[in-house]
Design a protein around this motif. Sequence first.
Motif, PDB file in Angstrom:
ATOM      1  N   ARG A 266       0.824  -1.208   0.000  1.00  0.00           N
ATOM      2  CA  ARG A 266       0.000   0.000   0.000  1.00  0.00           C
ATOM      3  C   ARG A 266       0.855   1.254   0.000  1.00  0.00           C
ATOM      4  NH1 ARG A 266      -4.429  -1.396   4.411  1.00  0.00           N
ATOM      5  NH2 ARG A 266      -5.574  -2.913   3.221  1.00  0.00           N
ATOM      6  N   ARG A 267       1.947   1.230   0.752  1.00  0.00           N
ATOM      7  CA  ARG A 267       2.796   2.415   0.832  1.00  0.00           C
ATOM      8  C   ARG A 267       3.535   2.668  -0.480  1.00  0.00           C
ATOM      9  NH1 ARG A 267       6.347   1.611   5.697  1.00  0.00           N
ATOM     10  NH2 ARG A 267       4.875   0.172   6.542  1.00  0.00           N
TER      11      ARG A 267
ATOM     12  N   ALA B  79      -5.166   5.600  -9.769  1.00  0.00           N
ATOM     13  CA  ALA B  79      -6.532   5.157  -9.493  1.00  0.00           C
ATOM     14  C   ALA B  79      -6.459   3.785  -8.813  1.00  0.00           C
ATOM     15  CB  ALA B  79      -7.320   5.057 -10.787  1.00  0.00           C
ATOM     16  N   PRO B  80      -7.398   3.497  -7.921  1.00  0.00           N
ATOM     17  CA  PRO B  80      -7.392   2.185  -7.263  1.00  0.00           C
ATOM     18  C   PRO B  80      -7.529   1.067  -8.298  1.00  0.00           C
ATOM     19  CG  PRO B  80      -8.988   3.653  -6.238  1.00  0.00           C
ATOM     20  CD  PRO B  80      -8.469   4.348  -7.445  1.00  0.00           C
ATOM     21  N   ASN B  81      -6.763   0.035  -8.106  1.00  0.00           N
ATOM     22  CA  ASN B  81      -6.775  -1.102  -9.015  1.00  0.00           C
ATOM     23  C   ASN B  81      -7.400  -2.290  -8.296  1.00  0.00           C
ATOM     24  OD1 ASN B  81      -6.266  -3.147 -10.811  1.00  0.00           O
ATOM     25  ND2 ASN B  81      -4.130  -2.605 -11.137  1.00  0.00           N
ATOM     26  N   PRO B  82      -8.661  -2.637  -8.623  1.00  0.00           N
ATOM     27  CA  PRO B  82      -9.334  -3.730  -7.919  1.00  0.00           C
ATOM     28  C   PRO B  82      -8.642  -5.079  -8.073  1.00  0.00           C
ATOM     29  CG  PRO B  82     -10.889  -2.486  -9.265  1.00  0.00           C
ATOM     30  CD  PRO B  82      -9.532  -1.969  -9.582  1.00  0.00           C
ATOM     31  N   LYS B  83      -8.046  -5.329  -9.229  1.00  0.00           N
ATOM     32  CA  LYS B  83      -7.357  -6.615  -9.424  1.00  0.00           C
ATOM     33  C   LYS B  83      -6.134  -6.728  -8.519  1.00  0.00           C
ATOM     34  CE  LYS B  83      -8.795  -7.431 -14.149  1.00  0.00           C
ATOM     35  NZ  LYS B  83      -8.352  -7.625 -15.538  1.00  0.00           N
ATOM     36  N   ARG B  84      -5.388  -5.648  -8.414  1.00  0.00           N
ATOM     37  CA  ARG B  84      -4.207  -5.658  -7.553  1.00  0.00           C
ATOM     38  C   ARG B  84      -4.616  -5.772  -6.082  1.00  0.00           C
ATOM     39  NH1 ARG B  84      -0.090  -1.290  -8.995  1.00  0.00           N
ATOM     40  NH2 ARG B  84       0.210  -2.747 -10.682  1.00  0.00           N
ATOM     41  N   GLU B  85      -5.679  -5.077  -5.722  1.00  0.00           N
ATOM     42  CA  GLU B  85      -6.159  -5.155  -4.340  1.00  0.00           C
ATOM     43  C   GLU B  85      -6.624  -6.567  -4.002  1.00  0.00           C
ATOM     44  OE1 GLU B  85      -9.772  -3.312  -1.724  1.00  0.00           O
ATOM     45  OE2 GLU B  85      -8.945  -2.085  -3.319  1.00  0.00           O
TER      46      GLU B  85
ATOM     47  N   PRO C 138     -12.471  -8.486   5.138  1.00  0.00           N
ATOM     48  CA  PRO C 138     -12.537  -7.426   4.119  1.00  0.00           C
ATOM     49  C   PRO C 138     -13.369  -6.232   4.583  1.00  0.00           C
ATOM     50  CG  PRO C 138     -13.856  -9.304   3.464  1.00  0.00           C
ATOM     51  CD  PRO C 138     -13.137  -9.697   4.714  1.00  0.00           C
ATOM     52  N   ARG C 139     -12.829  -5.063   4.360  1.00  0.00           N
ATOM     53  CA  ARG C 139     -13.523  -3.833   4.720  1.00  0.00           C
ATOM     54  C   ARG C 139     -14.122  -3.233   3.463  1.00  0.00           C
ATOM     55  NH1 ARG C 139      -8.476  -2.324   7.944  1.00  0.00           N
ATOM     56  NH2 ARG C 139      -8.943  -3.202   9.971  1.00  0.00           N
ATOM     57  N   GLN C 140     -15.225  -2.543   3.642  1.00  0.00           N
ATOM     58  CA  GLN C 140     -15.826  -1.822   2.516  1.00  0.00           C
ATOM     59  C   GLN C 140     -14.987  -0.608   2.193  1.00  0.00           C
ATOM     60  OE1 GLN C 140     -18.179  -2.404   0.446  1.00  0.00           O
ATOM     61  NE2 GLN C 140     -19.118  -4.194   1.356  1.00  0.00           N
ATOM     62  N   GLN C 141     -14.494  -0.533   0.998  1.00  0.00           N
ATOM     63  CA  GLN C 141     -13.728   0.633   0.581  1.00  0.00           C
ATOM     64  C   GLN C 141     -14.405   1.207  -0.652  1.00  0.00           C
ATOM     65  OE1 GLN C 141      -9.758  -0.648  -0.077  1.00  0.00           O
ATOM     66  NE2 GLN C 141      -9.329  -0.941   2.086  1.00  0.00           N
ATOM     67  N   ARG C 142     -14.544   2.503  -0.628  1.00  0.00           N
ATOM     68  CA  ARG C 142     -15.166   3.161  -1.762  1.00  0.00           C
ATOM     69  C   ARG C 142     -14.155   3.287  -2.885  1.00  0.00           C
ATOM     70  NH1 ARG C 142     -18.137   8.476  -0.012  1.00  0.00           N
ATOM     71  NH2 ARG C 142     -17.574   8.826  -2.176  1.00  0.00           N
ATOM     72  N   VAL C 143     -14.545   2.787  -4.022  1.00  0.00           N
ATOM     73  CA  VAL C 143     -13.715   2.925  -5.215  1.00  0.00           C
ATOM     74  C   VAL C 143     -14.339   4.018  -6.054  1.00  0.00           C
ATOM     75  CG1 VAL C 143     -12.818   1.778  -7.254  1.00  0.00           C
ATOM     76  CG2 VAL C 143     -13.080   0.515  -5.116  1.00  0.00           C
ATOM     77  N   VAL C 144     -13.586   5.074  -6.272  1.00  0.00           N
ATOM     78  CA  VAL C 144     -14.118   6.240  -6.989  1.00  0.00           C
ATOM     79  C   VAL C 144     -14.046   6.019  -8.475  1.00  0.00           C
ATOM     80  CG1 VAL C 144     -13.944   8.709  -7.287  1.00  0.00           C
ATOM     81  CG2 VAL C 144     -13.325   7.661  -5.111  1.00  0.00           C
TER      82      VAL C 144
END
Length: 122
Positions: free
Chosen positions: A56-57, A64-70, A116-122
């Motif tokens: 993460r760091r 932009a957030p990458n859902p596949k990487r996450e 897993p936590r709910q994270q908002r993906v913009v």
Amino acid sequence: MLVIWFAFLMSAVMYFLVIQLVPFASSSPNSAIDIALLLLAASSVATSFRWKQGVRRRQPEADAPNPKRERARFIISLALCDAAVILGLVDHFVTGSPNYFVMILLGIAGILLHFPRQQRVV
């Protein structure tokens, strides 16, 4: 991701049930192997949290957030915790030591902490 988390949790429970249902071959406990497996299990769980934080760091905030990487980070973190449970299984069947329980608890605690936590993906 909740389904993946639940599958890893249930696999840990299944390993515990296998240990309870299948007796181990009686052998003399080897404390050196027992301690080595315990250290490997603890370092595996600790590495799972470090993996999540370190990656993460390194990821820039501007990207932009990458859902596949996450999702990949999440699965790798859970697999490292599951490795601790498998090491407990190996410890039980190889050495017959009662310390397998500590390794299984470490792995399950790690899996529970990776809920897993709910994270908002913009």
